[in-house]
Design a protein around this motif. Sequence first.
Motif, PDB file in Angstrom:
ATOM      1  N   ALA A 285       0.827  -1.208   0.000  1.00  0.00           N
ATOM      2  CA  ALA A 285       0.000   0.000   0.000  1.00  0.00           C
ATOM      3  C   ALA A 285       0.858   1.253   0.000  1.00  0.00           C
ATOM      4  O   ALA A 285       0.535   2.245  -0.680  1.00  0.00           O
ATOM      5  N   LEU A 286       1.971   1.239   0.737  1.00  0.00           N
ATOM      6  CA  LEU A 286       2.877   2.395   0.742  1.00  0.00           C
ATOM      7  C   LEU A 286       3.439   2.651  -0.645  1.00  0.00           C
ATOM      8  O   LEU A 286       3.515   3.806  -1.095  1.00  0.00           O
ATOM      9  N   ALA A 287       3.842   1.595  -1.327  1.00  0.00           N
ATOM     10  CA  ALA A 287       4.383   1.748  -2.683  1.00  0.00           C
ATOM     11  C   ALA A 287       3.341   2.350  -3.613  1.00  0.00           C
ATOM     12  O   ALA A 287       3.642   3.237  -4.427  1.00  0.00           O
ATOM     13  N   ALA A 288       2.077   1.888  -3.486  1.00  0.00           N
ATOM     14  CA  ALA A 288       1.010   2.420  -4.321  1.00  0.00           C
ATOM     15  C   ALA A 288       0.725   3.887  -3.999  1.00  0.00           C
ATOM     16  O   ALA A 288       0.507   4.705  -4.909  1.00  0.00           O
ATOM     17  N   LEU A 289       0.752   4.239  -2.718  1.00  0.00           N
ATOM     18  CA  LEU A 289       0.536   5.637  -2.322  1.00  0.00           C
ATOM     19  C   LEU A 289       1.618   6.528  -2.903  1.00  0.00           C
ATOM     20  O   LEU A 289       1.331   7.633  -3.408  1.00  0.00           O
ATOM     21  N   ASN A 290       2.867   6.096  -2.827  1.00  0.00           N
ATOM     22  CA  ASN A 290       3.972   6.904  -3.374  1.00  0.00           C
ATOM     23  C   ASN A 290       3.844   7.084  -4.878  1.00  0.00           C
ATOM     24  O   ASN A 290       4.192   8.143  -5.420  1.00  0.00           O
ATOM     25  N   GLU A 291       3.331   6.065  -5.546  1.00  0.00           N
ATOM     26  CA  GLU A 291       3.158   6.172  -7.001  1.00  0.00           C
ATOM     27  C   GLU A 291       1.962   7.047  -7.354  1.00  0.00           C
ATOM     28  O   GLU A 291       2.048   7.929  -8.216  1.00  0.00           O
ATOM     29  N   ASP A 292       0.839   6.817  -6.674  1.00  0.00           N
ATOM     30  CA  ASP A 292      -0.398   7.506  -7.037  1.00  0.00           C
ATOM     31  C   ASP A 292      -0.412   8.970  -6.619  1.00  0.00           C
ATOM     32  O   ASP A 292      -1.125   9.783  -7.225  1.00  0.00           O
ATOM     33  N   ILE A 297       4.237  15.067  -3.409  1.00  0.00           N
ATOM     34  CA  ILE A 297       5.367  14.740  -2.545  1.00  0.00           C
ATOM     35  C   ILE A 297       6.580  15.564  -2.949  1.00  0.00           C
ATOM     36  O   ILE A 297       6.991  15.584  -4.104  1.00  0.00           O
ATOM     37  N   THR A 298       7.126  16.283  -1.992  1.00  0.00           N
ATOM     38  CA  THR A 298       8.381  17.020  -2.203  1.00  0.00           C
ATOM     39  C   THR A 298       9.309  16.661  -1.056  1.00  0.00           C
ATOM     40  O   THR A 298       9.047  17.003   0.088  1.00  0.00           O
ATOM     41  N   GLY A 299      10.368  15.961  -1.350  1.00  0.00           N
ATOM     42  CA  GLY A 299      11.267  15.537  -0.286  1.00  0.00           C
ATOM     43  C   GLY A 299      11.044  14.071   0.044  1.00  0.00           C
ATOM     44  O   GLY A 299      10.844  13.242  -0.847  1.00  0.00           O
ATOM     45  N   PRO A 300      11.065  13.708   1.332  1.00  0.00           N
ATOM     46  CA  PRO A 300      10.960  12.298   1.728  1.00  0.00           C
ATOM     47  C   PRO A 300       9.681  11.651   1.211  1.00  0.00           C
ATOM     48  O   PRO A 300       8.614  12.278   1.205  1.00  0.00           O
ATOM     49  N   PRO A 301       9.759  10.391   0.763  1.00  0.00           N
ATOM     50  CA  PRO A 301       8.563   9.683   0.305  1.00  0.00           C
ATOM     51  C   PRO A 301       7.677   9.293   1.482  1.00  0.00           C
ATOM     52  O   PRO A 301       8.055   9.432   2.644  1.00  0.00           O
ATOM     53  N   ILE A 302       6.506   8.780   1.168  1.00  0.00           N
ATOM     54  CA  ILE A 302       5.581   8.316   2.203  1.00  0.00           C
ATOM     55  C   ILE A 302       6.176   7.066   2.853  1.00  0.00           C
ATOM     56  O   ILE A 302       6.525   6.100   2.174  1.00  0.00           O
ATOM     57  N   ILE A 339      -6.481  10.609   1.952  1.00  0.00           N
ATOM     58  CA  ILE A 339      -7.134  10.157   3.176  1.00  0.00           C
ATOM     59  C   ILE A 339      -8.217   9.138   2.865  1.00  0.00           C
ATOM     60  O   ILE A 339      -8.390   8.139   3.571  1.00  0.00           O
ATOM     61  N   ASP A 340      -8.966   9.372   1.786  1.00  0.00           N
ATOM     62  CA  ASP A 340      -9.991   8.402   1.385  1.00  0.00           C
ATOM     63  C   ASP A 340      -9.361   7.042   1.089  1.00  0.00           C
ATOM     64  O   ASP A 340      -9.913   5.994   1.437  1.00  0.00           O
ATOM     65  N   VAL A 341      -8.202   7.064   0.422  1.00  0.00           N
ATOM     66  CA  VAL A 341      -7.514   5.818   0.117  1.00  0.00           C
ATOM     67  C   VAL A 341      -7.070   5.130   1.417  1.00  0.00           C
ATOM     68  O   VAL A 341      -7.238   3.922   1.585  1.00  0.00           O
ATOM     69  N   LEU A 342      -6.498   5.889   2.339  1.00  0.00           N
ATOM     70  CA  LEU A 342      -6.058   5.327   3.605  1.00  0.00           C
ATOM     71  C   LEU A 342      -7.212   4.715   4.385  1.00  0.00           C
ATOM     72  O   LEU A 342      -7.065   3.694   5.061  1.00  0.00           O
ATOM     73  N   ASN A 343      -8.387   5.335   4.275  1.00  0.00           N
ATOM     74  CA  ASN A 343      -9.558   4.796   4.968  1.00  0.00           C
ATOM     75  C   ASN A 343     -10.100   3.528   4.321  1.00  0.00           C
ATOM     76  O   ASN A 343     -10.877   2.800   4.937  1.00  0.00           O
ATOM     77  N   SER A 344      -9.696   3.280   3.086  1.00  0.00           N
ATOM     78  CA  SER A 344     -10.173   2.079   2.386  1.00  0.00           C
ATOM     79  C   SER A 344      -9.247   0.884   2.587  1.00  0.00           C
ATOM     80  O   SER A 344      -9.576  -0.224   2.171  1.00  0.00           O
ATOM     81  N   LEU A 345      -8.073   1.116   3.229  1.00  0.00           N
ATOM     82  CA  LEU A 345      -7.116   0.026   3.393  1.00  0.00           C
ATOM     83  C   LEU A 345      -7.585  -0.975   4.439  1.00  0.00           C
ATOM     84  O   LEU A 345      -8.203  -0.613   5.432  1.00  0.00           O
TER      85      LEU A 345
END
Length: 345
Positions: A285-292, A297-302, A339-345
Amino acid sequence: MNADKKEKPPPDPELQRRIQELIRYKGGGYNEAIVADIIENALKLLTDVADRGDVRVIQIANRELRYAFRLFAPYAHVRKVAVFGSARTAPHKPEYKQAVEFGRKIAAAGYMVITGAGPGIMQAAHEGAGSEMSFGANIRLPWEQNPNPVIREDAKLVTFKYFFTRKLIFIRHADAVVLFPGGFGTLDEGYEALTLMQTGKSQLMPLVLIDRPGGTYWKTWDRHVRDHLLRDELISPEDLNLYQITDNVDEAVRIITRFYRNFHSTRFVKDLFVIRLKHPPSDTALAALNEDFADIITGPPIQRIPPTPEEQEDRDHLELHRIAFGFNRRDYGRLRQMIDVLNSL
């Protein structure tokens, strides 16, 4: 020049000593360094502001905010919904009945209701929630705005002289905002909530616009936003994610409760944007969030992180899971989508 960026004069040791002596005389308490700064700035009014009316604004605002924060403090652990709508809506109107139903159902879901404490939609929401689950933030006006009978004798009622202090309390303590059809005041509160979320000056939260069944009040408003603000590029397409429209009370309750299914809150720690969650995302899920969401994102990834030292010092929800990244501090509509995506995990 920004007051925070001006070079400060060296502290007056004698003044600092006397302020500390005064704090000790009062028995000390919370946030003593900040209180000392407030006292020092209050003394500067003796030479900086000659107009009595201007000083009265500062005096009354300070008094109103102090009292209101004290009133809300025992209920800080309970999520709250600010409900706005016309004070002129009569009890036989569909919108009034909806507001009663919404108040009852959101209270059953564990949320308290904050309204302006007046008649109409405000009274309806209080009737539904009941006085135990209600707050009133009244405003002194020369007409129509007496506290409604549900909240009139309740200790959770505060009356303000100024709209700006009242607005601050609404947004500061709300975890969601619900708007029923109303006049200038309702629209003002809605635009204020949107502006604060769009600019990152408040926490993101559900903003739900409730039409009467089959009604077009908010649909017409939404068309104006799309036909003028969006089409003329006065807002971004993603800003439309900051609000939702429904004519169904059950759906309004679902929108609010789902928003907090996993998401809890956010905080900036220096340049790091921290999102607190009930459940951590998986590596996939983290990889997908960083891609989507690479565009914001500016600087450190999620990434998952432990509580930061600043959060530990403040004891700021240390029991929760965290992710953090470098957020561009601009695209809050896109952040709302995350946030909507995080709530769907």
